[in-house]
Each structure stands twice: as structure tokens, then as C-alpha cells.
Design a protein around this motif. Structure first.
Motif, mmCIF file in Angstrom:
data_model
loop_
_atom_site.group_PDB
_atom_site.id
_atom_site.type_symbol
_atom_site.label_atom_id
_atom_site.label_comp_id
_atom_site.label_asym_id
_atom_site.label_seq_id
_atom_site.Cartn_x
_atom_site.Cartn_y
_atom_site.Cartn_z
ATOM 1 N N TYR A 102 0.837 -1.193 0.000
ATOM 2 C CA TYR A 102 0.000 0.000 0.000
ATOM 3 C C TYR A 102 0.878 1.250 0.000
ATOM 4 O O TYR A 102 1.920 1.281 0.638
ATOM 5 C CB TYR A 102 -0.866 0.052 1.267
ATOM 6 N N TYR A 160 0.453 5.345 1.009
ATOM 7 C CA TYR A 160 -0.356 6.364 1.666
ATOM 8 C C TYR A 160 0.404 7.688 1.619
ATOM 9 O O TYR A 160 1.614 7.724 1.468
ATOM 10 C CB TYR A 160 -0.603 6.015 3.146
ATOM 11 N N PRO A 206 -2.822 9.224 7.747
ATOM 12 C CA PRO A 206 -2.455 8.804 6.398
ATOM 13 C C PRO A 206 -3.677 8.706 5.493
ATOM 14 O O PRO A 206 -4.757 8.311 5.924
ATOM 15 C CB PRO A 206 -1.817 7.429 6.617
ATOM 16 N N LEU A 220 4.057 7.269 2.702
ATOM 17 C CA LEU A 220 4.253 6.050 3.476
ATOM 18 C C LEU A 220 3.929 4.824 2.640
ATOM 19 O O LEU A 220 2.971 4.818 1.875
ATOM 20 C CB LEU A 220 3.340 6.052 4.708
ATOM 21 N N SER A 264 -5.723 -5.285 4.486
ATOM 22 C CA SER A 264 -4.889 -4.452 5.353
ATOM 23 C C SER A 264 -4.639 -5.072 6.723
ATOM 24 O O SER A 264 -4.270 -4.383 7.651
ATOM 25 C CB SER A 264 -5.517 -3.073 5.552
ATOM 26 N N ALA A 265 -4.845 -6.379 6.866
ATOM 27 C CA ALA A 265 -4.619 -7.005 8.156
ATOM 28 C C ALA A 265 -3.174 -6.832 8.594
ATOM 29 O O ALA A 265 -2.264 -7.229 7.884
ATOM 30 C CB ALA A 265 -4.970 -8.486 8.074
ATOM 31 N N GLU A 266 -2.980 -6.248 9.757
ATOM 32 C CA GLU A 266 -1.669 -6.044 10.336
ATOM 33 C C GLU A 266 -0.654 -5.596 9.300
ATOM 34 O O GLU A 266 0.331 -6.298 9.016
ATOM 35 C CB GLU A 266 -1.165 -7.288 11.052
ATOM 36 N N ALA A 267 -0.895 -4.449 8.715
ATOM 37 C CA ALA A 267 0.038 -3.887 7.759
ATOM 38 C C ALA A 267 1.205 -3.249 8.493
ATOM 39 O O ALA A 267 1.026 -2.591 9.514
ATOM 40 C CB ALA A 267 -0.676 -2.850 6.886
ATOM 41 N N PHE A 285 4.281 -0.585 8.332
ATOM 42 C CA PHE A 285 4.635 0.629 7.616
ATOM 43 C C PHE A 285 6.136 0.873 7.617
ATOM 44 O O PHE A 285 6.831 0.534 8.583
ATOM 45 C CB PHE A 285 3.959 1.845 8.253
ATOM 46 N N GLY A 286 6.616 1.499 6.551
ATOM 47 C CA GLY A 286 7.963 2.033 6.531
ATOM 48 C C GLY A 286 7.996 3.383 7.218
ATOM 49 O O GLY A 286 6.965 3.888 7.684
ATOM 50 N N GLN A 287 9.187 3.984 7.272
ATOM 51 C CA GLN A 287 9.328 5.266 7.959
ATOM 52 C C GLN A 287 8.927 6.440 7.084
ATOM 53 O O GLN A 287 8.811 7.563 7.578
ATOM 54 C CB GLN A 287 10.773 5.439 8.440
#
Lengths: 113, 114
Positions: B33, B35, B43, B91, B100-103, B105-107
Motif C-alpha cells: 500500500y 499512503y 495517512p 508512506l 490491510s490485516a496487520e500492515a 509501515f515504513g518510515q
């Protein structure tokens, strides 16, 4: 239109002072409600997923609950390291809707020592 | 690496220029994903990939924005003719499956258009 509203926008607590953050929503078909924590300059960090009214989940000092209209993130005896922005997000049933999450604006939580 | 990696961490570009933002998801995660997050906001969903294909691009604001994931792993978000309003943190997140279960994320990449 599907909406998610978080309150309060900001909250300042003393260390050890328990409180709750609110996430209210109006959607036509909820697949799941998510709570994330976000520290400054970092991406959101997953905390919980709730799927149905009455469900509760706990992790350390945090407990998330869900009703048909809102979710609460309860924080018990918080510590300064719990300071962060807490984001609520919805996964809405597809059928024209986005497959990504719809986020609220977040609650900025500050825990003072 | 163990987490979602995004490069560059910061990008400053002039109005009208083209930029590419890269996302390297967690190995084995088929869902990816993008964002966009503006200051003081949550986001905002842009696009979702399941494997190599864009399963949902309904969040892309206009045709200046495009994203690819040619081999089902690394993804690139491309922005043409950048505008000052494109300035935000972009993001990327990945998860084992859809919904989107327990996605994770990067920084993020902080894009500033001057």
C-alpha cells in the motif's frame, strides 16, 4: 459518506493517570477497525485489530474495545514512553470502496513524568 | 532487512520536476500500500497492490501520480510535474494478504516541493 472521527485531538496526562481515547465512525460495512501508534518521524506501528462489536484486545497498558458506533483505546497507568499519536483506521467492505485503510486524524497523547 | 524500507528518506525537488519514491516491502508480503500523510492528518490511502497488479488505485489524486510493482516485490511511486501541494510524507506499507490485516509501515519519504 464513510467517516472516522477521533477525540480528543490532544491529551496531556500525568504519569499513572488512566484515560481513554475515542474513535467514532459512520460506515456502511465495517471489515475491521485498527489502532496504530505513530512516533514523530516514523511510520505507524500496528497495535490492534477489532472485527466485531463486543470484541476487546489488550497489550501491556493498552486495551481496545469496539461497539457498533465507536472504539475506545483505554490506557491504564501510562508511562512517558506511551507518548505518541494514536491513530484509528477502518477497513471498509469493498464494492466500490478503497481497499486501503481510512484513517482518523489521530489523538496526540503526552504523558508527563 | 526485517522491516519495510523506503528510499530516499527525504527528497527536495523543484516545482514541475519528476520524482520517484521507492518501497521495499517485507519479504513474502504480497499486499503493498501507498499512503500520503500531511502534517497533523492521518495517512490518506493512495493505491493498493496485490502481487504485481494495482488492485485499487482509487486514492491516486490525479494522473500525475502513478505506481508500479513489476515483480511483485519492490514498488515505485512516480509523481510527474510536481506541485507544492504534493509536499507530504509518503508512506508505504505491506502485509501478508489483503484487507490491510496487520500492515507494517515504513518510515516514509518526506517530499518537499519548492
Amino acid at each position: 459518506e464513510d467517516q472516522v472521527t477521533q477525540s480528543p485531538e490532544a491529551l496531556r496526562l500525568q504519569e499513572g493517570e488512566s484515560s481513554s481515547l475515542n474513535c467514532s465512525y459512520t460506515v456502511s460495512g465495517l471489515r475491521g477497525l485498527f489502532w496504530y501508534r505513530q512516533d514523530p518521524g516514523k511510520g505507524p506501528e500496528f497495535l490492534f485489530t477489532l472485527y466485531s462489536a463486543g470484541e476487546e484486545k489488550e497489550k501491556e497498558r493498552l486495551k481496545a474495545t469496539l461497539t457498533k458506533k465507536e472504539s475506545f483505546l483505554h490506557i491504564t497507568a501510562p508511562k512517558p514512553e506511551d507518548s505518541a499519536t494514536y491513530l484509528c483506521a477502518l477497513a471498509i467492505r469493498s464494492g466500490g470502496g478503497a481497499d486501503g485503510l481510512t484513517f482518523g486524524k489521530g489523538t496526540h497523547l503526552i504523558i508527563q513524568p | 532487512g526485517a522491516g519495510v524500507s523506503q528510499t530516499p528518506s527525504n527528497k527536495v525537488t523543484e516545482k514541475g520536476k519528476y520524482v520517484e519514491l521507492r518501497c521495499d516491502p517485507i519479504s513474502g508480503h504480497t499486499a503493498l500500500y501507498w499512503y500520503r500523510q500531511s502534517l497533523g492528518q492521518g495517512p490518506e490511502f493512495l493505491i493498493y497492490f496485490q502481487g504485481t497488479g494495482a488492485a485499487d488505485d482509487s486514492g491516486l489524486p490525479n494522473d500525475r501520480f502513478f505506481a508500479v510493482r513489476p515483480e511483485g516485490s519492490v514498488s515505485t511511486l512516480k509523481i510527474q510535474r510536481t506541485e507544492r501541494g504534493d509536499s507530504a510524507v509518503y508512506l508505504c506499507a505491506s502485509s501478508l494478504g489483503p484487507l490491510s490485516a496487520e500492515a507494517f509501515f515504513g518510515q516514509g519519504t518526506r517530499l518537499t516541493v519548492v
